[in-house]
Design a protein around this motif. Structure first.
Motif, PDB file in Angstrom:
ATOM      1  N   ALA A   1       6.106  12.824  -2.721  1.00  0.00           N
ATOM      2  CA  ALA A   1       6.020  13.867  -1.688  1.00  0.00           C
ATOM      3  C   ALA A   1       6.405  15.239  -2.228  1.00  0.00           C
ATOM      4  CB  ALA A   1       6.918  13.496  -0.512  1.00  0.00           C
ATOM      5  N   LEU A   2       7.394  15.279  -3.103  1.00  0.00           N
ATOM      6  CA  LEU A   2       7.901  16.557  -3.600  1.00  0.00           C
ATOM      7  C   LEU A   2       7.200  17.061  -4.848  1.00  0.00           C
ATOM      8  CD1 LEU A   2      11.732  15.984  -3.134  1.00  0.00           C
ATOM      9  CD2 LEU A   2      10.205  17.358  -1.709  1.00  0.00           C
ATOM     10  N   HIS A   3       6.767  16.147  -5.709  1.00  0.00           N
ATOM     11  CA  HIS A   3       6.272  16.551  -7.025  1.00  0.00           C
ATOM     12  C   HIS A   3       4.866  16.069  -7.338  1.00  0.00           C
ATOM     13  CE1 HIS A   3      10.368  17.792  -7.716  1.00  0.00           C
ATOM     14  NE2 HIS A   3      10.792  16.559  -7.488  1.00  0.00           N
ATOM     15  N   ASP A   4       4.202  15.458  -6.415  1.00  0.00           N
ATOM     16  CA  ASP A   4       2.839  14.939  -6.575  1.00  0.00           C
ATOM     17  C   ASP A   4       2.823  13.626  -7.348  1.00  0.00           C
ATOM     18  OD1 ASP A   4       0.190  15.126  -5.819  1.00  0.00           O
ATOM     19  OD2 ASP A   4      -0.396  16.253  -7.585  1.00  0.00           O
ATOM     20  N   ALA A   5       1.825  13.368  -8.143  1.00  0.00           N
ATOM     21  CA  ALA A   5       1.530  12.052  -8.727  1.00  0.00           C
ATOM     22  C   ALA A   5       2.736  11.360  -9.354  1.00  0.00           C
ATOM     23  CB  ALA A   5       0.429  12.190  -9.758  1.00  0.00           C
ATOM     24  N   GLN A   6       2.833  10.066  -9.080  1.00  0.00           N
ATOM     25  CA  GLN A   6       3.839   9.192  -9.683  1.00  0.00           C
ATOM     26  C   GLN A   6       3.080   8.012 -10.285  1.00  0.00           C
ATOM     27  OE1 GLN A   6       7.309   9.794  -9.804  1.00  0.00           O
ATOM     28  NE2 GLN A   6       6.460  11.748  -9.221  1.00  0.00           N
ATOM     29  N   PRO A   7       2.900   7.993 -11.606  1.00  0.00           N
ATOM     30  CA  PRO A   7       2.097   6.946 -12.240  1.00  0.00           C
ATOM     31  C   PRO A   7       2.539   5.523 -11.891  1.00  0.00           C
ATOM     32  CG  PRO A   7       2.578   8.684 -13.813  1.00  0.00           C
ATOM     33  CD  PRO A   7       3.368   9.000 -12.575  1.00  0.00           C
TER      34      PRO A   7
ATOM     35  N   LEU B   1       1.447  10.304   3.628  1.00  0.00           N
ATOM     36  CA  LEU B   1       1.799   9.294   2.636  1.00  0.00           C
ATOM     37  C   LEU B   1       2.143   8.015   3.381  1.00  0.00           C
ATOM     38  CD1 LEU B   1       4.164  11.357   0.308  1.00  0.00           C
ATOM     39  CD2 LEU B   1       1.758  10.827  -0.041  1.00  0.00           C
ATOM     40  N   VAL B   2       1.754   6.892   2.812  1.00  0.00           N
ATOM     41  CA  VAL B   2       2.026   5.613   3.450  1.00  0.00           C
ATOM     42  C   VAL B   2       2.771   4.699   2.478  1.00  0.00           C
ATOM     43  CG1 VAL B   2      -0.182   4.585   2.793  1.00  0.00           C
ATOM     44  CG2 VAL B   2       0.986   3.734   4.786  1.00  0.00           C
TER      45      VAL B   2
ATOM     46  N   VAL C   1       0.881  -1.163   0.000  1.00  0.00           N
ATOM     47  CA  VAL C   1       0.000   0.000   0.000  1.00  0.00           C
ATOM     48  C   VAL C   1       0.923   1.218   0.000  1.00  0.00           C
ATOM     49  CG1 VAL C   1      -1.808   1.243   1.239  1.00  0.00           C
ATOM     50  CG2 VAL C   1      -1.746  -1.252   1.299  1.00  0.00           C
ATOM     51  N   ILE C   2       0.900   1.972  -1.098  1.00  0.00           N
ATOM     52  CA  ILE C   2       1.805   3.104  -1.245  1.00  0.00           C
ATOM     53  C   ILE C   2       1.035   4.274  -1.835  1.00  0.00           C
ATOM     54  CG2 ILE C   2       3.952   3.952  -2.267  1.00  0.00           C
ATOM     55  CD1 ILE C   2       4.741   0.996  -2.711  1.00  0.00           C
ATOM     56  N   GLY C   3       1.033   5.389  -1.131  1.00  0.00           N
ATOM     57  CA  GLY C   3       0.390   6.584  -1.666  1.00  0.00           C
ATOM     58  C   GLY C   3      -0.215   7.437  -0.580  1.00  0.00           C
ATOM     59  N   ALA C   4      -0.936   8.457  -1.035  1.00  0.00           N
ATOM     60  CA  ALA C   4      -1.582   9.395  -0.125  1.00  0.00           C
ATOM     61  C   ALA C   4      -2.820   8.763   0.499  1.00  0.00           C
ATOM     62  CB  ALA C   4      -1.977  10.658  -0.881  1.00  0.00           C
ATOM     63  N   MET C   5      -2.982   8.972   1.798  1.00  0.00           N
ATOM     64  CA  MET C   5      -4.155   8.457   2.491  1.00  0.00           C
ATOM     65  C   MET C   5      -5.311   9.440   2.325  1.00  0.00           C
ATOM     66  SD  MET C   5      -3.578   5.510   3.705  1.00  0.00           S
ATOM     67  CE  MET C   5      -4.948   5.288   4.800  1.00  0.00           C
ATOM     68  N   PRO C   6      -6.423   8.967   1.796  1.00  0.00           N
ATOM     69  CA  PRO C   6      -7.581   9.844   1.623  1.00  0.00           C
ATOM     70  C   PRO C   6      -8.079  10.369   2.970  1.00  0.00           C
ATOM     71  CG  PRO C   6      -7.938   7.699   0.580  1.00  0.00           C
ATOM     72  CD  PRO C   6      -6.678   7.614   1.363  1.00  0.00           C
ATOM     73  N   GLY C   7      -8.411  11.622   2.993  1.00  0.00           N
ATOM     74  CA  GLY C   7      -8.972  12.222   4.196  1.00  0.00           C
ATOM     75  C   GLY C   7      -7.953  12.678   5.223  1.00  0.00           C
ATOM     76  N   VAL C   8      -6.664  12.459   4.973  1.00  0.00           N
ATOM     77  CA  VAL C   8      -5.617  12.887   5.903  1.00  0.00           C
ATOM     78  C   VAL C   8      -4.575  13.660   5.093  1.00  0.00           C
ATOM     79  CG1 VAL C   8      -3.974  12.207   7.684  1.00  0.00           C
ATOM     80  CG2 VAL C   8      -5.988  10.778   7.254  1.00  0.00           C
ATOM     81  N   GLU C   9      -4.749  14.951   5.032  1.00  0.00           N
ATOM     82  CA  GLU C   9      -3.879  15.784   4.203  1.00  0.00           C
ATOM     83  C   GLU C   9      -2.406  15.642   4.593  1.00  0.00           C
ATOM     84  OE1 GLU C   9      -3.269  20.470   2.986  1.00  0.00           O
ATOM     85  OE2 GLU C   9      -5.095  19.866   4.027  1.00  0.00           O
ATOM     86  N   GLY C  10      -1.582  15.399   3.586  1.00  0.00           N
ATOM     87  CA  GLY C  10      -0.143  15.334   3.800  1.00  0.00           C
ATOM     88  C   GLY C  10       0.389  13.985   4.279  1.00  0.00           C
TER      89      GLY C  10
END
Length: 77
Positions: A58-64, A34-35, A23-32
């Motif tokens: 973290a630095l540049h946003d989306a990583q496909p 990343l897990v 599980v890698i990415g931003a957690m919905p509902g918890v701004e900032g």
């Protein structure tokens, strides 16, 4: 008890997600937040590449490349 000897073994946490993928990415509902978790036994060898991708996330946003591992794949959180 003296005759039993020593029996080797080990114990530890073996973290896995329900679909056996990390599980890698931003957690919905918890701004900032990343897990990067659930890599089971292969997290050590994938760590450098995952660390680089999460750093870029973290630095540049989306990583496909991380899209298949998004926490949102399990539905609403």
């Amino acid at each position: 008890m003296m005759e039993l000897g020593i029996r080797p073994g080990y114990a530890g946490l073996y973290d896995m997600s329900p679909d056996d993928l990390p599980v890698i990415g931003a957690m919905p509902g918890v701004e900032g937040l990343l897990v990067s978790a659930g890599s089971s036994g292969h997290g050590f060898k994938t760590g450098p590449a995952v660390g680089e991708a999460v750093g870029k996330l973290a630095l540049h946003d989306a990583q496909p490349i991380l899209a298949p591992f998004s926490p949102t794949r399990f539905g609403a959180v």
